[in-house]
Design a protein around this motif. Structure first.
Motif, PDB file in Angstrom:
ATOM      1  N   ARG A 187      -0.554   1.509   1.273  1.00  0.00           N
ATOM      2  CA  ARG A 187      -0.619   1.635   2.742  1.00  0.00           C
ATOM      3  C   ARG A 187      -0.885   0.276   3.381  1.00  0.00           C
ATOM      4  O   ARG A 187      -0.296  -0.062   4.415  1.00  0.00           O
ATOM      5  CB  ARG A 187      -1.701   2.637   3.132  1.00  0.00           C
ATOM      6  CG  ARG A 187      -1.374   4.088   2.803  1.00  0.00           C
ATOM      7  CD  ARG A 187      -2.509   5.025   3.213  1.00  0.00           C
ATOM      8  NE  ARG A 187      -2.745   4.966   4.657  1.00  0.00           N
ATOM      9  CZ  ARG A 187      -2.046   5.667   5.546  1.00  0.00           C
ATOM     10  NH1 ARG A 187      -1.071   6.477   5.148  1.00  0.00           N
ATOM     11  NH2 ARG A 187      -2.326   5.560   6.828  1.00  0.00           N
ATOM     12  N   ARG A 193       3.463   9.213   4.729  1.00  0.00           N
ATOM     13  CA  ARG A 193       3.216  10.069   3.567  1.00  0.00           C
ATOM     14  C   ARG A 193       2.584   9.329   2.386  1.00  0.00           C
ATOM     15  O   ARG A 193       2.254   9.957   1.384  1.00  0.00           O
ATOM     16  CB  ARG A 193       4.523  10.721   3.114  1.00  0.00           C
ATOM     17  CG  ARG A 193       5.560   9.757   2.577  1.00  0.00           C
ATOM     18  CD  ARG A 193       6.727  10.538   1.966  1.00  0.00           C
ATOM     19  NE  ARG A 193       7.711   9.670   1.360  1.00  0.00           N
ATOM     20  CZ  ARG A 193       8.790   9.217   1.971  1.00  0.00           C
ATOM     21  NH1 ARG A 193       9.039   9.573   3.234  1.00  0.00           N
ATOM     22  NH2 ARG A 193       9.640   8.428   1.351  1.00  0.00           N
ATOM     23  N   GLU A 194       2.415   8.017   2.489  1.00  0.00           N
ATOM     24  CA  GLU A 194       1.803   7.265   1.401  1.00  0.00           C
ATOM     25  C   GLU A 194       0.301   7.553   1.338  1.00  0.00           C
ATOM     26  O   GLU A 194      -0.402   7.521   2.356  1.00  0.00           O
ATOM     27  CB  GLU A 194       2.034   5.762   1.607  1.00  0.00           C
ATOM     28  CG  GLU A 194       1.399   4.878   0.552  1.00  0.00           C
ATOM     29  CD  GLU A 194       1.918   5.147  -0.849  1.00  0.00           C
ATOM     30  OE1 GLU A 194       1.111   5.615  -1.688  1.00  0.00           O
ATOM     31  OE2 GLU A 194       3.124   4.937  -1.086  1.00  0.00           O
ATOM     32  N   ASP A 195      -0.208   7.827   0.130  1.00  0.00           N
ATOM     33  CA  ASP A 195      -1.624   8.168  -0.015  1.00  0.00           C
ATOM     34  C   ASP A 195      -2.408   7.120  -0.790  1.00  0.00           C
ATOM     35  O   ASP A 195      -3.630   7.250  -0.930  1.00  0.00           O
ATOM     36  CB  ASP A 195      -1.784   9.526  -0.698  1.00  0.00           C
ATOM     37  CG  ASP A 195      -1.072   9.580  -2.042  1.00  0.00           C
ATOM     38  OD1 ASP A 195      -0.467   8.559  -2.436  1.00  0.00           O
ATOM     39  OD2 ASP A 195      -1.121  10.642  -2.691  1.00  0.00           O
TER      40      ASP A 195
END
Length: 852
Positions: free
Chosen positions: A54, A47-49
């Motif tokens: 990341r 869910r990291e954007d």
């Protein structure tokens, strides 16, 4: 890996701020292991954007998996083998090799590490190199780290800043203005640490600003790093923070800092704050108070016996409450059209026989400049209920939202109230101050827990006078009382209490729904309904919030503030701009019970206003706040040379809040006060000292020593005053405002003004001829020319004039021709013409000014 470490990393990964997530991922890469952390990182990666987060998450996953399978390379003690393995290893292996270096092995590799850093492309490895070897690098190598302060990767910027703050903070001078205003709290607090090395006062101001930030992670960061400054300077900031904070986890952290540095005065500070709080926050502060008393007694920080010390704290708490009640009563009596009703209600709600309340009323009477109000307070201090004269009602107030609110309201209690011009929308989640923002909302939230749980309004315990007999008051319930005796009804309503609720509600329902109920009686009914804790009349009260009758609008505001205070916060600016200071002060009182920080910000907007009426409102509203929260605002006002009456009103707040810390500010205020108020400041300082001795906070000898020490400190600071630091929040804000002004000028105003300037330049402001070369039309601006007349070439009718510079001008004239030869006396003339064209031979064609 321990479960608490996994929980800490998980909480930080939930914070919207990028720096918190990077810090958590770096910690997982350095220390993490175990299936729980592996699952947590895999879930977070999905869910990291953010690209950098990341990347760090993937590195951390590789390292955590390698620790589980023991695939990481072992530590190599021989430094020549280490260099070879490091340069040939992958990114995760290089990070792990650096982490496994023993402290005694790092100095011998520090020189090579500088060249490794120069050629390193991975930000995680570069940040690890800086953290591992920077303590062993020379000053020149530390200075070269400044190139990373503008790196695109936040992890690399943070590592470089940490190293420079630790080894050479003076090298950050040129970078501090940008770092101190960074939106990222982690970078800001690191910059504050560097600033503290050479400008601790400015650093203290930045910590204070971060503690007052509306962003919870910023406040958490400031709390975690506030001990970088001497605790005696930080303690007032923490007391003020506890007075305004609503998040349980942040209150616990602030309390932990205070508990680790407890002194004999800490319980008295907490008692004053707890007295002003309600709901779960009051319960938490009450626990802090009990723990602080135990800390003081267990550590032997007081010479008093335990029972005596406990009684002193309890007495102080009662005195704080009594002083607030007395000052509040004095403020309510100013300008009220019904002083007798206010006095009767006060006497019915509070026990006038308590020594603390009588003493507070006597002090308020002594300081009250209005003789009539001073007489009322003095009579109440003696336990006598006065009967003051009933003055004429004040003129109608003006409301910015509704100038015509005297129309009749609804006929039934359950019917919806008429719509207001400023409607009361449902309170959004961000304004739901009883619960605080949701930890899953988009707004930043503390990484440890949500805000305090919701709580209903709780009535303040009080000792009340005996109620009127129900039989005596119920005899006329079939209809409204006759207009011949309205004051008796108002006094009867002022005596209602919760025990009378069963028979009082129908009577109040009849009054509040009546179409012809006078405003004074309706106001008394609202106050009685609030006193018996009946929320049925909220729709009706909201309809009267903007009524032009001040007493009725004030009573409706107090009623809504009792049962739905959060719904009033969006309308706080409306009440602040009311022409009635009593409405504005009451709105601030309600707001500070729900959100002290927001209310203090609104109070400051009044304090810095240019209107003296706003200054009086701010000073009278300060009685409702915890004094540490508003002391800075009060000092700003008093140092601004207020009118003498308002200056003395501000001094009363110091008298009502005796505290050893106030003595230093009063010493400075005595130096800067207007000549007419110097004696008043000195008397205030003497009274504060006397109260501190009476409360047992200071002895007579201790007071003298403290005043001498504070006076010397003030003189020393004034003798060594430096120019204002360019790193204070105010200076940085002013510099940013200047830069923003220039940006707006260059991008907006300059292009917008360019066209008018060009048009202005083209207008005929000058008669000096300046004609472009070439042929074609010319601007027809008036021009004065002088020269000799020449014979015009045939067949042109007109005049030909040649200037001394050789320029030829031809002025056509169908009725006038110039002969071939002219006498010298008439051959030279001066005239005003309008040129319109240049011919190929250079002759300018023009029309004589004034001719068609």
């Amino acid at each position: 890996m321990t479960a608490p470490l996994v929980e800490d990393i998980g909480r930080d990964l939930e914070v919207p701020l990028k720096s918190f997530r990077i810090m958590a991922l770096e910690r997982a890469a350095r220390e993490g292991g175990g299936p729980e952390l592996l699952t947590l990182l895999e879930t977070h990666l999905a869910r990291e954007d953010d690209e950098e987060c990341r990347l760090l998450c993937r590195h951390a996953l590789v390292l955590v998996r390698a620790r589980q399978t023991e695939e990481l390379p072992p530590a190599l003690p021989a430094e020549e083998h280490f260099a070879e393995r490091f340069q040939a290893a992958s990114v995760p292996e290089r990070v792990q090799l650096l982490m496994r270096l023993l402290p005694q092995e790092r100095p011998s590799l520090a020189a090579q590490a500088q060249s490794w850093l120069d050629t390193e492309n991975d930000p995680l490895v570069a940040a690890t190199l800086i953290r591992t070897f920077s303590p062993h690098w020379p000053a020149a190598a530390i200075a070269r780290l400044s190139r990373f302060l503008s790196a695109p990767r936040l992890s690399l910027r943070t590592a470089a800043l940490e190293a420079m703050v630790r080894a050479a903070p003076h090298l950050l001078t040129n970078h501090l203005p940008r770092l101190l205003t960074s939106p990222d709290p982690r970078l800001r607090i690191l910059a504050v640490q560097g600033l503290a090395a050479f400008d601790p006062e400015a650093a203290l101001a930045h910590v204070d600003q971060m503690l007052q930030s509306p962003d919870p992670p910023t406040r958490l960061t400031a709390l975690s790093n506030c001990l970088l400054l001497p605790f005696p300077r930080v303690k007032p900031l923490l007391i003020r923070f506890i007075a305004s904070e609503r998040w349980g986890s942040l209150l616990e952290k602030a309390w932990a800092l205070l508990a680790a540095n407890a002194d004999a005065q800490l319980p008295f500070h907490l008692a004053a704050v707890a007295e002003q709080s309600t709901g779960p926050r009051a319960e938490m502060l009450q626990r802090f108070l009990g723990e602080s008393i135990r800390l003081v007694l267990d550590a032997g920080l007081t010479s008093d016996a335990p029972d005596l010390y406990q009684r002193r704290v309890d007495t102080w708490r009662r005195q704080v409450r009594a002083r607030r009640l007395a000052r509040d009563l004095g403020s309510r009596l100013h300008g009220t059209p019904d002083p007798d009703v206010v006095v009767a209600a006060f006497a019915a709600q509070h026990d006038l026989s308590t020594p603390e309340l009588r003493q507070a009323l006597a002090e308020a009477a002594r300081d009250e400049p209005d003789p009539a109000i001073a007489a009322i307070l003095a009579a109440l201090a003696q336990g006598v209920l006065p009967t003051p004269a009933h003055p004429a009602p004040p003129p109608a107030i003006s409301s910015p939202s509704s100038p015509n609110q005297n129309a009749e309201r609804g006929a039934t209690a359950t019917a919806p109230s008429p719509p207001l011009p400023t409607a009361f929308p449902p309170c959004p989640a961000s304004e739901d101050l009883s619960t605080g923002p949701s930890p899953t909302a988009a707004a930043p939230t503390p990484p440890s827990e949500a805000a305090l749980p919701p709580h209903p309004p709780t009535a303040t315990p009080r000792t009340e006078a005996a109620p009127a007999s129900p039989a005596a008051t119920a005899s006329g319930q079939s209809g409204l009382p006759s207009p011949a005796a309205p004051l008796s009804l108002i006094r009867e309503l002022a005596l209602f209490r919760p025990a009378d609720r069963e028979w009082a509600v129908p009577r109040l329902r009849e009054l509040l729904n009546g179409r012809h109920t006078p405003p004074a009686e309706r106001a008394a009914a609202f106050r009685a309904a609030a006193r018996i804790e009946e929320p049925e009349f909220l729709p009706i009260a909201r309809a009267f919030l903007t009524d032009r009758h001040e007493t009725l609008a004030l009573a409706a505001l107090e009623y809504v503030g009792t049962f739905a205070p959060a719904s009033l916060l969006p309308l706080l600016p409306q009440f602040l701009h009311s022409s009635s200071w009593r409405l504005a002060a009451t709105a601030l009182k309600i707001a500070q019970q729900e959100d002290p920080a927001k209310a203090a910000s609104a109070l400051r907007s009044l304090a810095i206003s240019r209107r003296p009426s706003d200054w009086e409102t701010a000073l009278r509203a300060m009685v409702y706040f915890d004094f540490p929260l508003v002391r800075g605002i009060l000092l700003e006002m008093l140092n601004r040379k207020l009118p003498e009456s308002l200056f003395r009103l501000g001094l009363q707040l110091f008298q009502a809040n005796p505290d050893p810390e106030n003595l230093y500010f009063l010493i400075g205020l005595e130096t800067n006060a207007p000549p007419a108020c110097v004696l008043a400041v000195r008397e205030t300082r003497r009274q504060v000292g006397r109260l501190l001795i009476e409360l047992g906070l200071l002895s007579l000898s201790g007071l003298g020593a403290l005043e001498a020490e504070l006076t010397e400190r003030w003189r020393r600071e004034q003798a060594h005053r430096r120019p204002p630091s360019r790193f204070t929040p105010e200076a940085l804000a002013a510099a940013e405002a200047t830069r923003q002004w220039w940006r707006e000028m260059l991008t907006g105003w300059v292009p917008a003004l360019a066209l008018p300037v060009m048009v202005w330049l083209a207008l005929p402001w000058t008669t000096t001829p300046a004609w472009p070369s070439g042929t074609g039309p010319l601007p027809p601006r008036p021009t004065v020319i002088s020269g000799r007349l020449r014979a015009a070439p045939a067949p042109w009718p007109g005049r030909l004039l040649e200037t001394p510079t050789g320029q030829r001008w031809f002025i056509p004239s169908p009725t006038q021709a110039i002969p071939a030869s002219l006498p010298a006396s008439v051959a030279e003339i001066t005239m005003t013409v309008r040129p319109f064209r240049r011919e190929p031979d250079g002759t300018i064609l023009a029309i004589e000014e004034g001719r068609p």
